[in-house]
Design a protein around this motif. Structure first.
Motif, short mmCIF file in Angstrom:
data_model
loop_
_atom_site.label_atom_id
_atom_site.label_comp_id
_atom_site.label_asym_id
_atom_site.label_seq_id
_atom_site.Cartn_x
_atom_site.Cartn_y
_atom_site.Cartn_z
N TYR A 37 1.26 -1.27 0.08
CA TYR A 37 -0.01 -0.28 0.11
C TYR A 37 0.90 1.17 0.00
CZ TYR A 37 -5.12 -1.40 -0.03
OH TYR A 37 -5.76 -1.37 -0.50
N HIS A 38 1.87 0.99 -0.54
CA HIS A 38 2.81 2.70 -0.27
C HIS A 38 3.67 2.33 -1.63
CE1 HIS A 38 5.18 6.45 1.73
NE2 HIS A 38 5.77 5.79 0.04
N ILE A 39 2.54 2.54 -3.12
CA ILE A 39 3.67 3.00 -4.18
C ILE A 39 3.70 4.17 -4.95
CG2 ILE A 39 3.75 1.45 -6.57
CD1 ILE A 39 2.86 -1.04 -5.50
N HIS A 40 5.04 4.65 -5.59
CA HIS A 40 5.04 5.76 -6.52
C HIS A 40 4.92 5.59 -8.13
CE1 HIS A 40 5.34 8.02 -2.87
NE2 HIS A 40 6.30 7.76 -2.22
N THR A 41 4.79 6.24 -8.54
CA THR A 41 5.20 6.27 -10.05
C THR A 41 5.70 7.95 -10.75
OG1 THR A 41 2.86 8.14 -10.74
CG2 THR A 41 2.49 5.55 -9.50
N ASP A 53 0.95 7.78 -4.96
CA ASP A 53 2.47 9.09 -5.70
C ASP A 53 2.13 10.42 -5.09
OD1 ASP A 53 4.50 9.50 -6.60
OD2 ASP A 53 3.76 9.60 -8.64
N HIS A 54 3.36 10.37 -4.13
CA HIS A 54 3.15 12.61 -3.72
C HIS A 54 2.37 13.31 -4.13
CE1 HIS A 54 5.97 11.71 -1.60
NE2 HIS A 54 7.54 10.72 -2.16
N LEU A 55 1.27 13.53 -3.49
CA LEU A 55 0.63 14.93 -3.86
C LEU A 55 1.58 15.97 -3.98
CD1 LEU A 55 -2.50 16.07 -4.70
CD2 LEU A 55 -2.26 17.19 -1.57
N LEU A 57 -3.46 9.00 -2.81
CA LEU A 57 -2.03 9.90 -2.64
C LEU A 57 -0.85 9.40 -1.35
CD1 LEU A 57 -3.88 12.78 -3.35
CD2 LEU A 57 -2.59 11.78 -4.44
N GLU A 58 -0.11 9.88 -1.54
CA GLU A 58 0.42 10.18 -0.43
C GLU A 58 1.01 11.75 -0.09
OE1 GLU A 58 5.03 8.99 -0.27
OE2 GLU A 58 5.36 9.69 2.00
N VAL A 59 0.73 12.23 0.89
CA VAL A 59 1.17 13.37 1.32
C VAL A 59 1.31 13.71 2.50
CG1 VAL A 59 -1.22 15.64 1.85
CG2 VAL A 59 -1.70 13.42 0.21
N SER A 102 5.79 -1.10 0.46
CA SER A 102 7.59 -0.70 -0.03
C SER A 102 7.50 0.31 -0.15
CB SER A 102 7.88 -1.59 -1.14
OG SER A 102 6.50 -1.35 -2.50
N ASP A 103 7.15 2.13 -0.28
CA ASP A 103 7.40 2.51 -0.58
C ASP A 103 8.14 2.53 -2.30
OD1 ASP A 103 8.47 5.22 -0.83
OD2 ASP A 103 8.70 5.01 1.50
N ALA A 104 7.61 1.82 -2.97
CA ALA A 104 8.68 1.63 -4.19
C ALA A 104 8.98 2.97 -4.96
CB ALA A 104 7.95 0.19 -5.44
N HIS A 105 9.76 3.29 -5.54
CA HIS A 105 10.04 4.57 -6.22
C HIS A 105 10.81 3.99 -7.43
CE1 HIS A 105 9.82 6.99 -3.05
NE2 HIS A 105 9.42 8.36 -3.76
N GLU A 106 10.75 2.51 -7.71
CA GLU A 106 11.50 2.27 -9.11
C GLU A 106 10.29 0.61 -9.01
OE1 GLU A 106 15.69 0.31 -9.17
OE2 GLU A 106 15.34 1.83 -7.49
ZN LIG Z 1 6.61 7.46 -0.22
#
Ligand SMILES: [Zn+2]
Ligand SMILES: [Zn+2]
Length: 275
Positions: A5-9, A38-40, A87-89, A234-238
């Motif tokens: 529940y924590h994946i970026h794009t 993803d980061h707002l 979103l991550e805010v 995971s906070d995946a950024h890739e």
């Molecule tokens: Zn994050």
């Protein structure tokens, strides 16, 4: 594997790969569900605040595209995996009333709240503070974390471990820190907000916790003690980072008799069993 529940794009500007690669990697690992968060962008800050605080995150004009692209992909992959859109805010004290209408512009499934900055000590990333005693930075961090939980803007508080990954743990004051961390977890339970188990925090703890302190272990103990709800991210950024360390994370949760995690659809929580 239940849910990451924590994946970026790539929309945030500092994550690599294509969105489908994140999804395909999750499918390949057998995930039932994933939540993009993803980061707002920080366009909800005042102009002066924005000037002082670096502006990573999605551009305002991209929010609609982010939402619609992920919804299209949710339909495309519907028979392989459940995709949730969130979103991550950055939680910013005083900006709650500005943030709320932005978050309700689109029917997001969930929203995670983060503290990456302590404005009272200057508008910058936590790793960049120097000058103030770390104990004061820690106290401020947990004060904001508790405010974020009370704000009811978020379904989960992201990476509560962020502070000790970036600012040296002040051993002399560790009783104060432990008690503030415990208060934060108690607040999460009381406000029915999840605490996120963040893969980067877990990996950091494996590599860096000195023998005398193990805040991550303490964190898990408090979650168990207060029966606080959790998500795992995971906070995946890739793409390759989706599901990072989930095996050992789940093992350590189960070893503490923490057996349930939460997923969200349209803001509504659903409990899933880990074991
Ligand atoms: Zn994050
Ligand atoms: Zn973050």
């Amino acid at each position: 594997l239940i849910a990451d529940y924590h994946i970026h794009t790539p929309y945030c500007g500092h994550a690599s790969g294509k969105i489908v690669q994140y999804i395909e990697n999750a499918v390949a690992q057998g995930f039932q569900e994933i939540g993009f968060s993803d980061h707002l962008g920080r366009y909800y800050l005042t102009r002066l605040q924005r000037k002082r605080y670096w502006n990573w995150g999605m551009e305002e004009r991209d929010l609609a595209r982010y939402f619609s692209e992920l919804n299209e992909l949710r339909d495309v992959f519907a028979n392989k995996i459940t995709i949730r859109v969130g979103l991550e805010v950055d939680f910013v004290e005083g900006a709650e009333d500005i943030l709320e209408p932005i978050l309700s512009m689109y029917p997001f499934d969930f929203c995670i709240g983060s503290i990456h900055c302590l404005p009272r000590f200057g508008w910058k990333h936590i790793s960049e503070y120097s000058g103030a005693a770390n104990i004061n930075l820690y106290k401020e961090y947990f004060r904001l974390a508790q405010l974020a939980l009370h704000s009811k803007l978020f379904h989960s508080l992201a990476h509560v471990d962020f502070i000790w990954r970036y600012l040296k743990w002040p051993q002399t004051f560790q009783d104060i820190i432990y008690s503030e961390l415990a208060n934060t977890i108690r607040t999460a339970a009381a406000t029915n907000t999840c605490i996120e188990i963040n893969a980067n925090g877990f990996v950091w703890a494996q590599a860096n916790s000195p023998a005398a302190i193990d805040p991550f272990n303490f964190l898990l103990d408090q979650i168990k003690l207060f029966n606080a709800p959790i998500t795992i991210g995971s906070d995946a950024h890739e793409p390759d980072m989706v599901g990072k360390s989930f095996g050992p994370i789940i093992k350590s949760l189960l070893s503490k008799q923490i057996t349930k995690i939460y997923c969200f659809e349209d803001g509504r929580p659903r409990q899933e069993c880990l074991g």
